[in-house]
Design a protein around this motif. Structure first.
Motif, PDB file in Angstrom:
ATOM      1  N   TYR A   4       0.857  -1.184   0.000  1.00  0.00           N
ATOM      2  CA  TYR A   4       0.000   0.000   0.000  1.00  0.00           C
ATOM      3  C   TYR A   4       0.897   1.238   0.000  1.00  0.00           C
ATOM      4  N   ILE A   5       0.671   2.116  -0.977  1.00  0.00           N
ATOM      5  CA  ILE A   5       1.588   3.221  -1.220  1.00  0.00           C
ATOM      6  C   ILE A   5       0.890   4.552  -0.969  1.00  0.00           C
ATOM      7  N   LYS A   6       1.499   5.349  -0.098  1.00  0.00           N
ATOM      8  CA  LYS A   6       1.067   6.729   0.114  1.00  0.00           C
ATOM      9  C   LYS A   6       2.271   7.603  -0.169  1.00  0.00           C
ATOM     10  N   VAL A   7       2.062   8.647  -0.967  1.00  0.00           N
ATOM     11  CA  VAL A   7       3.166   9.483  -1.437  1.00  0.00           C
ATOM     12  C   VAL A   7       2.988  10.892  -0.877  1.00  0.00           C
ATOM     13  N   PRO A   8       3.812  11.269   0.101  1.00  0.00           N
ATOM     14  CA  PRO A   8       3.666  12.602   0.697  1.00  0.00           C
ATOM     15  C   PRO A   8       3.751  13.740  -0.316  1.00  0.00           C
ATOM     16  N   ALA A   9       4.517  13.581  -1.401  1.00  0.00           N
ATOM     17  CA  ALA A   9       4.689  14.659  -2.381  1.00  0.00           C
ATOM     18  C   ALA A   9       3.487  14.804  -3.304  1.00  0.00           C
ATOM     19  N   ALA A  10       2.608  13.805  -3.371  1.00  0.00           N
ATOM     20  CA  ALA A  10       1.435  13.871  -4.253  1.00  0.00           C
ATOM     21  C   ALA A  10       0.291  14.580  -3.542  1.00  0.00           C
ATOM     22  N   ALA A  11      -0.727  14.929  -4.306  1.00  0.00           N
ATOM     23  CA  ALA A  11      -1.906  15.573  -3.720  1.00  0.00           C
ATOM     24  C   ALA A  11      -2.506  14.653  -2.663  1.00  0.00           C
ATOM     25  N   PRO A  12      -2.800  15.180  -1.487  1.00  0.00           N
ATOM     26  CA  PRO A  12      -3.334  14.329  -0.418  1.00  0.00           C
ATOM     27  C   PRO A  12      -4.805  13.990  -0.652  1.00  0.00           C
ATOM     28  N   PRO A  13      -5.253  12.857  -0.089  1.00  0.00           N
ATOM     29  CA  PRO A  13      -6.691  12.570  -0.139  1.00  0.00           C
ATOM     30  C   PRO A  13      -7.461  13.675   0.590  1.00  0.00           C
ATOM     31  N   PRO A  14      -8.704  13.904   0.195  1.00  0.00           N
ATOM     32  CA  PRO A  14      -9.494  14.887   0.945  1.00  0.00           C
ATOM     33  C   PRO A  14      -9.669  14.423   2.384  1.00  0.00           C
ATOM     34  N   ARG A  15      -9.907  15.362   3.275  1.00  0.00           N
ATOM     35  CA  ARG A  15     -10.037  15.019   4.690  1.00  0.00           C
ATOM     36  C   ARG A  15     -11.180  14.041   4.950  1.00  0.00           C
ATOM     37  N   THR A  16     -12.146  13.998   4.053  1.00  0.00           N
ATOM     38  CA  THR A  16     -13.316  13.142   4.260  1.00  0.00           C
ATOM     39  C   THR A  16     -13.151  11.740   3.674  1.00  0.00           C
ATOM     40  N   ALA A  17     -11.996  11.443   3.074  1.00  0.00           N
ATOM     41  CA  ALA A  17     -11.791  10.135   2.447  1.00  0.00           C
ATOM     42  C   ALA A  17     -10.473   9.531   2.916  1.00  0.00           C
ATOM     43  N   ARG A  18     -10.465   8.204   2.990  1.00  0.00           N
ATOM     44  CA  ARG A  18      -9.239   7.499   3.368  1.00  0.00           C
ATOM     45  C   ARG A  18      -8.932   6.471   2.288  1.00  0.00           C
ATOM     46  N   TYR A  19      -7.743   6.564   1.711  1.00  0.00           N
ATOM     47  CA  TYR A  19      -7.318   5.586   0.716  1.00  0.00           C
ATOM     48  C   TYR A  19      -5.819   5.715   0.496  1.00  0.00           C
ATOM     49  N   SER A  20      -5.244   4.698  -0.121  1.00  0.00           N
ATOM     50  CA  SER A  20      -3.845   4.737  -0.537  1.00  0.00           C
ATOM     51  C   SER A  20      -3.773   5.382  -1.911  1.00  0.00           C
ATOM     52  N   HIS A  21      -2.665   6.021  -2.202  1.00  0.00           N
ATOM     53  CA  HIS A  21      -2.473   6.571  -3.541  1.00  0.00           C
ATOM     54  C   HIS A  21      -2.409   5.451  -4.576  1.00  0.00           C
ATOM     55  N   ALA A  22      -1.839   4.312  -4.170  1.00  0.00           N
ATOM     56  CA  ALA A  22      -1.735   3.167  -5.073  1.00  0.00           C
ATOM     57  C   ALA A  22      -1.597   1.902  -4.241  1.00  0.00           C
ATOM     58  N   VAL A  23      -1.923   0.786  -4.876  1.00  0.00           N
ATOM     59  CA  VAL A  23      -1.729  -0.525  -4.268  1.00  0.00           C
ATOM     60  C   VAL A  23      -1.072  -1.409  -5.318  1.00  0.00           C
ATOM     61  N   GLU A  24       0.017  -2.052  -4.922  1.00  0.00           N
ATOM     62  CA  GLU A  24       0.691  -3.007  -5.791  1.00  0.00           C
ATOM     63  C   GLU A  24       0.320  -4.410  -5.346  1.00  0.00           C
ATOM     64  N   ALA A  25      -0.163  -5.214  -6.271  1.00  0.00           N
ATOM     65  CA  ALA A  25      -0.548  -6.589  -5.969  1.00  0.00           C
ATOM     66  C   ALA A  25      -0.431  -7.421  -7.238  1.00  0.00           C
ATOM     67  N   GLY A  26       0.095  -8.619  -7.110  1.00  0.00           N
ATOM     68  CA  GLY A  26       0.173  -9.526  -8.238  1.00  0.00           C
ATOM     69  C   GLY A  26       0.942  -8.971  -9.419  1.00  0.00           C
ATOM     70  N   GLY A  27       1.972  -8.170  -9.174  1.00  0.00           N
ATOM     71  CA  GLY A  27       2.777  -7.612 -10.246  1.00  0.00           C
ATOM     72  C   GLY A  27       2.147  -6.429 -10.962  1.00  0.00           C
TER      73      GLY A  27
END
Length: 134
Positions: A4-27
């Motif tokens: 699960y990838i969260k990137v501090p330099a990228a635009a943050p999720p809105p305060r009302t939502a929780r998610y990862s910027h990206a997820v790597e799975a199965g290549g």
């Protein structure tokens, strides 16, 4: 196992939502839809044109993809949402083709018109990537 990838330099999720910027799975890397939010000034107004908004969305995508160890060239699928399909489709493509300019390696793509996007954006883009084997 998923990463699960969260990137501090990228635009943050809105305060009302929780998610990862990206997820790597199965290549594969699945990148959350990115709005045209300036990662350096997330509360700033959005740019007025589809071209500027598309470029900013790709700036966020590139930050996330790079932080995960991928390149935009690894994109196998792009999904694009436009709040005014008829008006903005050509402008979107003008910018999109600057990011994906190799006709022999164009990602698969879906572009749809939607009623509204977060923050009143004109565009939102999500990506699926696979590690290059070449």
């Amino acid at each position: 196992m998923a990463r699960y990838i969260k990137v501090p330099a990228a635009a943050p999720p809105p305060r009302t939502a929780r998610y990862s910027h990206a997820v790597e799975a199965g290549g594969m890397l699945y990148v959350t839809g990115q709005l045209p939010i300036d990662p350096d000034r997330p509360d700033a107004p959005l740019p007025p044109t589809i071209e500027a908004q598309t470029d900013l969305a790709f700036r966020n995508l590139a930050l996330i993809v790079g932080a995960a160890g991928y390149s935009l060239a690894d994109t196998v699928f792009a999904r694009i949402f436009l709040s005014d399909f008829n008006r903005d489709y050509a402008g979107l493509n003008a910018v999109y083709h600057g990011y994906f300019d190799d006709d022999a390696r164009m990602p698969a793509r879906t572009t749809v018109g939607v009623a509204t996007l977060g923050r009143g954006a004109l565009v939102e883009i999500d990506l699926i990537l696979a590690r290059s084997t070449a």
